[in-house]
Motif scaffolding. Structure first.
Motif, mmCIF file in Angstrom:
data_model
loop_
_atom_site.group_PDB
_atom_site.id
_atom_site.type_symbol
_atom_site.label_atom_id
_atom_site.label_comp_id
_atom_site.label_asym_id
_atom_site.label_seq_id
_atom_site.Cartn_x
_atom_site.Cartn_y
_atom_site.Cartn_z
ATOM 1 N N ASP A 1 2.961 36.324 13.886
ATOM 2 C CA ASP A 1 3.901 36.852 13.109
ATOM 3 C C ASP A 1 3.174 37.117 11.682
ATOM 4 O OD1 ASP A 1 3.510 34.356 12.112
ATOM 5 O OD2 ASP A 1 5.550 33.853 12.104
ATOM 6 N N ASP A 2 1.825 36.873 11.640
ATOM 7 C CA ASP A 2 0.859 36.952 10.450
ATOM 8 C C ASP A 2 1.437 35.864 9.307
ATOM 9 O OD1 ASP A 2 -0.841 38.718 11.389
ATOM 10 O OD2 ASP A 2 0.063 40.422 10.330
ATOM 11 N N ASP A 3 2.124 34.919 9.429
ATOM 12 C CA ASP A 3 2.585 34.281 8.312
ATOM 13 C C ASP A 3 1.486 32.940 8.641
ATOM 14 O OD1 ASP A 3 3.797 32.578 6.857
ATOM 15 O OD2 ASP A 3 5.707 32.996 7.467
ATOM 16 N N PHE A 4 0.385 33.177 7.891
ATOM 17 C CA PHE A 4 -0.299 32.010 8.095
ATOM 18 C C PHE A 4 -0.179 30.831 7.109
ATOM 19 C CE2 PHE A 4 -3.665 35.639 8.510
ATOM 20 C CZ PHE A 4 -4.526 34.969 9.320
ATOM 21 N N ALA A 5 0.629 30.816 6.237
ATOM 22 C CA ALA A 5 1.135 29.627 5.418
ATOM 23 C C ALA A 5 2.252 28.936 6.087
ATOM 24 C CB ALA A 5 2.079 30.247 4.120
ATOM 25 N N LYS A 6 2.974 29.614 7.022
ATOM 26 C CA LYS A 6 4.264 28.767 7.744
ATOM 27 C C LYS A 6 3.272 28.119 8.705
ATOM 28 C CE LYS A 6 6.551 31.063 10.965
ATOM 29 N NZ LYS A 6 7.563 31.743 11.741
ATOM 30 N N THR A 7 2.508 28.726 9.436
ATOM 31 C CA THR A 7 1.496 27.971 10.608
ATOM 32 C C THR A 7 0.701 26.976 10.011
ATOM 33 O OG1 THR A 7 1.586 30.136 11.710
ATOM 34 C CG2 THR A 7 -0.153 28.386 12.297
ATOM 35 N N PHE A 8 0.196 27.146 8.786
ATOM 36 C CA PHE A 8 -0.676 26.033 8.243
ATOM 37 C C PHE A 8 0.329 24.916 7.934
ATOM 38 C CE2 PHE A 8 -1.701 23.882 4.102
ATOM 39 C CZ PHE A 8 -2.745 23.331 4.306
ATOM 40 N N VAL A 9 1.544 24.903 7.421
ATOM 41 C CA VAL A 9 2.313 23.836 7.121
ATOM 42 C C VAL A 9 2.598 23.162 8.618
ATOM 43 C CG1 VAL A 9 4.388 23.264 6.276
ATOM 44 C CG2 VAL A 9 2.999 24.820 4.880
ATOM 45 N N GLN A 10 3.013 24.049 9.403
ATOM 46 C CA GLN A 10 3.406 23.590 10.952
ATOM 47 C C GLN A 10 2.232 22.567 11.217
ATOM 48 O OE1 GLN A 10 4.477 26.960 12.894
ATOM 49 N NE2 GLN A 10 6.725 26.782 12.254
ATOM 50 N N GLU A 11 1.071 23.135 11.344
ATOM 51 C CA GLU A 11 -0.051 22.282 11.761
ATOM 52 C C GLU A 11 -0.187 21.238 10.987
ATOM 53 O OE1 GLU A 11 -2.401 23.053 14.714
ATOM 54 O OE2 GLU A 11 -0.166 23.820 14.981
ATOM 55 N N HIS A 12 -0.183 21.331 9.723
ATOM 56 C CA HIS A 12 -0.500 20.006 8.838
ATOM 57 C C HIS A 12 0.535 18.716 9.230
ATOM 58 C CE1 HIS A 12 -1.221 17.649 5.053
ATOM 59 N NE2 HIS A 12 -2.306 18.374 4.889
ATOM 60 N N LYS A 13 1.758 19.303 9.158
ATOM 61 C CA LYS A 13 2.967 18.363 9.675
ATOM 62 C C LYS A 13 2.635 17.744 11.083
ATOM 63 C CE LYS A 13 6.824 19.833 7.009
ATOM 64 N NZ LYS A 13 8.163 20.690 7.239
ATOM 65 N N ARG A 14 2.034 18.427 12.017
ATOM 66 C CA ARG A 14 1.976 18.065 13.476
ATOM 67 C C ARG A 14 0.875 16.979 13.337
ATOM 68 N NH1 ARG A 14 -1.658 18.519 16.651
ATOM 69 N NH2 ARG A 14 -2.418 20.523 15.562
ATOM 70 N N GLU A 15 -0.107 17.334 12.600
ATOM 71 C CA GLU A 15 -1.679 16.496 12.765
ATOM 72 C C GLU A 15 -1.519 15.260 11.731
ATOM 73 O OE1 GLU A 15 -6.355 16.927 12.827
ATOM 74 O OE2 GLU A 15 -4.999 18.838 12.874
#
Length: 1296
Positions: A601-615
């Motif tokens: 979906d080209d939403d880098f920011a949302k993916t970054f936040v999700q990855e940060h929370k997961r890790e």
């Protein structure tokens, strides 16, 4: 239209250290395997060439003489992975090269990060540098500090050129490059015979122009291998990038020579052939052999294995991620695949930082050749290996017991299926009898010591279990540490020894399936066939992420795609190219970057936040910053056709749907084999893999063999034979009950691994999530586990000063908060009365409750050094402090999390209170404090989750039983370590620079107990180098483990046999109001020095933390600085390294100059400052900070008055000193010497110069051998406009 069938063969090769594996694939003749020795000069010059020759003889049916070059007309391609670069690096057999580096930093790569590789060694050893000569180049650039930035301004106020770099950062050219002296230096190097260069300039990742200019000059002189650091890596990190560049300069000529020799074995030297020759790179991609470099070859062989298991064991239809388990002779590699390759961008190999894209491969020193030992009532597997010579005991060369021997003794290896190549004449089978004798003797020793009745089979099986436990640690770290459930993965087994352990390891990890490919023992070679040609490019780009920034991001993606395609086309690639675009993102103020692949979906920011929370289990309310852009261009090859869409799932479904039952054939033999589940030897069937047709199910216990591998099936396992795989259902059942009537040394070893593994995972979580340089880069933190009373169970050792001392903080909270705590609560504390060291070391503590939430069964804690906590003048370590309230924020017992809510308001309020005292200021970076505290909470959350998992796995009674057993074992280890010193009294006296005395008397009793009596130590001082008693206890713990040379577990039991007497009112027993900011450092160092002196094990070290604080407005830079390490009865002291109670990293030059308005003008070794002796003491260092803006600077150091002592006739080390290069009213500068502890105000252009002490020597200088330590020679340019003061031979300082 029929598909054309190729009449050419494809050849893939994995050249390992011992064997070379070759797999040939033909559409007309099928597959063919060749295995041969990597080195066999009596029969052939080069193993891969010989492998190709044998393949062509099979393929063509013709005899090909070894003396003739090979015709490649019948070969479609040759792909190879090789250990040539790895071995050259490990054995330090690369090419002679020179280093060109920024002036003032000739020793930067020798000092490196200033840390010692092993905390608990008397003789400190650092890896050798790779270059033979270093030349300083008089050039300098630095980022422009934000307050000097003006839009469009291209010239600084002093006339220096300003340049806005491609990354968006403006740099200032402090010293332009003069080509004439550089050319002269290059010509001199060339005349000396150098042909390979590394060029490393400060901030070249932002501004590569100076490096590129020198590279061009070098080409004109005639150098044929030039490694330019800015072309190798585009990330911040002067030392890391420099080490990568020197590694490339050191290794690439060696790789080039090998490729040249390899090419000569073929007609036309492969230049004009249609046969494409590619080599596997560390990132899992192929490169044309003419583009293959040493730096990208480090993981060439293992990378092939990762590609192999990823493409053969990951099923996109089934979706389960896969852990690759590659067990070899000396070590085991583990990696993970979930649909895309995981890359890392900074690893350490043989002590050298390699900062290029590499597959994320974790290694543990446990393999088939790992040596089995029994020490301190604990089973140990490795890290030492029997190697190929003498090899395991069964090799008939007098080798020690190893993992291979244990498997042989248990019947898990079939002797008759091994070739008869062992013994002195290399014509004998594996030797079972010697293995049996050794296990019987070891079992008798174990039973005598423990009063146990173990059988030799139980002992051998115990060692296998310990090995499996050791190999499980990196797998848990690879999965759980990143937020993935280990049990949700499949285990893909490959490597020569993997099949003997895979199913048991999977059961230990809770994994349900093991996948073994038919080529698993040569999967690294097979992986070459499945790999693609790829180019990975990146560049720095600093900008806040937003929708407005995306057009520029897309433009940069486009530029990188074009460059990548050009490089692929230069390798002759014409296949379809795909592009993966990444952004390196981080929160503002944080250095934790995540590489985010462009989401659908080209939403880098949302993916970054999700990855940060997961890790990391949390997200920050902060802007997201772009740190860099990356494009990976991949030319898809035939690999897609080889793997198909579903490696195994569709075939399994077809078999399940089929009503036909395929009965297994009769086994070709049976073997007497021992399994723990059965508890005895029993005859089990052995099957040859080639006899098992698809659809056959084999139930354990059984063994499946082919010519190159052995797959052991335990009683609960069921293997389904597929066309290309063995698919094993592990059959997880209830865990066998553990007997708690006596301590089993096997379980003791396993639980030691588990507890320490949890503490290590906490450390990784804290380092990854922290914001501050102090925790993230300098590694000034520790994590630990404690029992329900708060006593230490396991401490992951980062900072020796934290060892053991944290338990007093936890015990204090356990007592103070008894009955008040609830699940999810976390406390924060830092005062000495509450078990702290000094106030900047803030500890976050979490109780771990039973599932019912009623009883605290464990505690976890994370201690981190916060650079700015307020204090006198805003400095928590101000040298003029005399009272505790001048040292910053104080937490006695504060809820940082209560009922799951982060208590930010009270935490902030407490931090701010530190600024309400006379002359004091509160923290200037409360955002950093809060972020680091959240990171510490995250680390505690990891520890809590892992402990709950351990309870779920074993039950409370078992975990507590072995927790106590491990502590009792540590006490026994301490007694054993001290018994050689029994019956004597040991004394030592030393002084602080103010004359305060420190004394110790040590009486060791026959049973290994001892009294450490510090009576006679001087009184508490009206200064800040008082210490709480916990610091002295930590120092004793550290010294005992180091002196013993044994792996004593780090827990409360270590000090149990000791009576430690620390009189009240002394500098070692600080009262409630006493200032203690240097107690954690300087006092701890002095206590360690006198304990070592009392036992007379080595000379005096530089003995100081050498703490420096730089303060400007809200910005603070703090670091501790290295010096000379002690000499001993058989070793020279290392120069420029941290000793005793600290091992924190030094701040990187580029990071310092990016984060703070100062220039690091020089960081060098003060040659000759170590004391002379038969063995010379290590040298101290010189570090020069230049202010860009009005700022405050302080330094606390010892050994400025009292010199580090020599021993046994060795001379004292040279004392340290600090100087201020100070402006005078009429213009110019003057040099002034500063007090040992000082704080000064600095004007722009003024310099703080820190000299640290050398260490004392050991033995009389007359007994010294001639040149003792080889160091790279140095060439320093003539003084420029800003020459720096230097130390003269007599110790005085030149006046400039």
């Amino acid at each position: 239209m029929p598909i054309a069938v190729s009449d050419k063969v494809r050849v893939c090769i994995d050249r390992g250290g011992t064997f070379t594996d070759v797999i040939a694939m033909s559409e007309t003749k099928g597959d063919h395997l060749v295995k041969l020795l990597s080195v066999d000069p009596d029969n052939y010059a080069d193993a891969p060439t010989e492998g190709v020759r044998r393949v062509l003889e099979w393929f063509t049916g013709a005899t090909l003489p070894r003396s003739q070059p090979i015709d490649t007309s019948r070969i479609e391609y040759i792909r190879m992975g090789t250990t040539v670069a790895t071995n050259a690096l490990l054995e330090r057999k690369g090419d002679r090269c020179a280093l060109l580096i920024t002036k003032g930093h000739a020793d930067a790569l020798e000092i490196a990060f200033q840390t010692r590789p092993h905390l608990f060694q008397l003789a400190v050893k650092k890896p050798d540098v790779l270059y033979s000569k270093v030349v300083e180049v008089d050039e300098r650039v630095a980022p422009v500090w934000s307050e000097f930035l003006e839009e469009g301004k291209m010239v600084a106020d002093n006339g220096d050129k300003l340049v806005k770099t491609a990354s968006g950062v403006v740099i200032q050219e402090l010293k332009a490059l003069d080509p004439a002296p550089v050319t002269a230096d290059l010509q001199a190097l060339y005349d000396e015979g150098f042909r390979s260069l590394a060029i490393v300039f400060a901030h070249s990742y932002l501004y590569p122009d100076h490096e590129q200019q020198v590279a061009e000059l070098a080409r004109q002189v005639g150098f044929n291998n030039i490694s330019v650091s800015s072309e190798i890596d585009t990330k911040i990190g002067f030392v890391a990038r420099g080490q990568s560049a020197t590694a490339d300069a050191y290794l690439t000529p060696e790789v080039t020579r090998y490729l040249s020799g390899f090419s000569k074995g073929f007609k036309g030297k492969l230049e004009d052939a249609e046969c494409r020759v590619s080599f596997m790179q560390s990132d899992g991609a192929l490169a044309d052999f003419r583009k293959f470099s040493g730096l990208r070859a480090i993981l060439s062989g293992p990378a092939g294995g990762v590609v192999g298991f990823a493409r053969t064991s990951y099923d996109p239809l089934e979706g389960s991620p896969v852990v690759g388990f590659d067990m070899g002779g000396t070590s085991t590699d583990v990696s993970r695949f979930s649909g895309s390759y995981d890359h890392v961008f900074g690893t350490t190999t043989a002590g050298i930082t390699i900062q290029v894209p590499q597959l994320d491969i974790n290694t543990v020193a446990a393999g088939g050749g790992s040596i089995l030992t029994y020490k301190n009532k604990i089973f140990n597997v490795g890290p030492e290996s029997a190697g190929a010579h003498p090899g395991p005991a069964c090799y008939r060369k007098g080798g020690p017991l190893s993992v291979t021997d244990a498997n042989l003794f248990l019947g898990r290896l079939h002797i008759d299926s091994f070739p008869k190549i062992f013994g002195p004449t290399e014509d004998m089978p594996l030797d079972y009898d010697i293995v049996r004798q050794k296990f019987e003797a070891l079992t008798a020793e174990i039973n005598d010591e423990n009063g146990s009745s173990l059988t030799p089979a139980q002992v051998a099986c115990g060692f296998i279990n310990v090995a499996d436990s050791a190999m499980a640690r990196p797998i848990r770290a690879l999965t759980e540490q990143r937020g993935f459930r280990t049990s949700a993965h499949n285990l893909s087994c490959f490597g020569g020894a993997g099949g003997q352990h895979a199913t048991a390891l999977a059961a230990l990890l809770g994994m349900h399936n093991v996948i073994v490919h038919k080529y698993s023992s040569i999967l690294s070679a097979y992986g070459m066939a499945l790999a693609d040609v790829a180019v990975d490019l990146s560049e720095p780009f600093v900008k806040e992420f937003s929708k407005d920034s995306m057009p520029e991001v897309e433009s940069r993606f486009g530029d990188l795609r074009a460059r990548a395609l050009e490089q692929l086309q230069a390798q002759g690639v014409s296949d379809k190219v795909s592009y993966d675009c990444y952004l390196s993102l981080q929160y503002q103020g944080s250095d934790t970057t995540l590489m985010i692949l462009r989401p659908e979906d080209d939403d880098f920011a949302k993916t970054f936040v999700q990855e940060h929370k997961r890790e990391f289990a949390f997200a920050l309310e902060a802007p997201i910053m772009i740190a860099g852009v990356r494009v990976r261009a991949t030319a898809k090859s035939v690999a897609d056709d080889l793997t198909g869409k579903s490696p195994y799932l569709e075939e399994l479904k077809q078999l399940e749907a089929s009503t036909q039952v395929v009965a297994p054939p009769k086994p070709f033999t049976t073997n007497s084999t021992y399994f723990e589940d059965i508890g005895a030897y029993s005859d089990i069937p052995l099957y040859r893999l080639q006899d098992l047709v698809p659809g056959v199910k084999v139930s354990g216990p059984a063994i499946i063999l082919d010519n190159t591998q052995t797959v052991v099936l335990h009683p609960q396992n069921t293997a389904t034979i597929l066309k290309s795989h063995i698919f094993v259902d592990v059959g997880l059942g209830p865990r066998k009950d553990i007997d708690l009537t006596s301590v089993n040394p096997i379980q003791l070893s396993i639980f030691s691994h588990r507890f320490m593994g949890i503490a290590e995972q906490m450390c990784r979580a804290l380092q990854k999530t922290a914001v501050s340089v102090s925790i993230k880069e300098r590694l000034d933190f520790s994590c630990a586990l404690f029992d329900g009373n708060g006593e230490l169970v396991a401490n992951a050792p980062n900072v020796p000063a934290h060892l053991g001392s944290m338990q007093y903080a936890v015990m204090y909270q356990a007592k103070k908060r008894q009955g008040q705590l609830r699940p999810g609560d976390l406390l924060v504390s830092n005062t000495p009365e509450a078990g702290g060291g000094h106030l900047p070391d803030i500890t976050v503590i979490q109780p771990v409750f039973e599932d019912d939430g009623k009883e605290i069964v464990f505690w976890v804690a994370a201690r981190g050094h916060h650079t700015d906590i307020g204090g006198l003048g805003g400095n928590s370590g101000h040298p003029n402090q005399t009272e505790r309230w001048e040292e910053g924020v104080a937490f006695d017992s504060t809820f940082i999390v209560r009922d799951g809510v982060f208590n930010e308001s009270e935490i902030v309020e407490t931090f701010m209170q530190a600024g309400t005292y006379p002359g004091c200021k509160a923290t200037k970076r409360i955002d950093h404090n809060i972020s680091d505290l959240k990171a510490q909470c995250s680390a505690c959350a990891v520890g809590t989750a892992q402990l709950h998992a351990l309870f779920d796995e074993y039950g409370k009674a078992v975990v507590h039983f072995y927790m106590k057993a491990i502590r009792d074992n540590a006490a026994a280890c301490t007694r054993d370590a001290l018994k050689p010193y029994a019956g004597r009294t040991y004394r030592a006296t030393d002084h602080f620079d103010d004359g305060t005395v420190v004394k110790v008397r040590i009486d060791v009793n026959d049973d290994g107990s001892a009294v450490f009596d510090f009576t006679g130590t001087g009184p508490e001082v009206l200064a800040n180098f008082n210490a709480p008693q916990a610091i002295t206890r930590s120092a004793i713990l550290y010294c005992l483990k180091t002196i013993s040379g044994q792996d004593i577990p780090m827990n409360a039991g270590v000090l149990a046999p000791l009576d430690i007497i620390i009189p009240d009112g002394t500098v070692l027993s600080a009262s409630e109001d006493a200032a203690v900011s240097q107690g954690n450092g300087e006092v701890a160092q002095r206590v360690a020095d006198i304990v070592f002196t009392a036992f007379n094990v080595m000379s005096g070290s530089h003995g100081s933390m050498n703490g420096t604080h730089l303060i400007y407005k809200k910005y603070t830079w703090a670091e501790t600085t290295c010096g000379g390490a002690s000499a001993g009865p058989s070793w020279h002291g290392q120069s420029a390294v941290h000793t005793n109670m600290t091992n924190t990293r030094i701040g990187d030059l580029e990071l310092l100059e990016t984060r703070f308005p100062a220039i690091l003008r020089e960081f060098s070794i003060r040659r000759g400052t170590g004391g002379a002796g038969k063995y010379r003491g290590g040298d101290g260092i010189r570090r020069v900070y230049e202010a860009l803006l009005p700022m405050e600077a302080s330094h606390d150091g010892q050994r400025r008055v009292i010199a580090p002592h020599g021993t046994e006739g060795g001379l004292d080390g040279e004392r340290g000193a600090s100087y201020l290069y100070k402006r005078v009213a009429k213009g110019g500068f003057r040099m002034v010497k500063l007090k040992p502890a000082h704080q000064v105000s600095m004007l722009p252009g003024e310099q703080l110069i820190v000299h640290t002490a050398g260490a004392g020597g050991w033995g009389t200088p007359e007994d010294a051998d001639l040149p003792t330590l080889d160091k790279p020679s140095r060439v320093v340019p003539a003084p420029g406009a800003r020459s720096l003061p230097f130390t003269k031979a007599n110790g005085s300082v030149s006046q400039v």
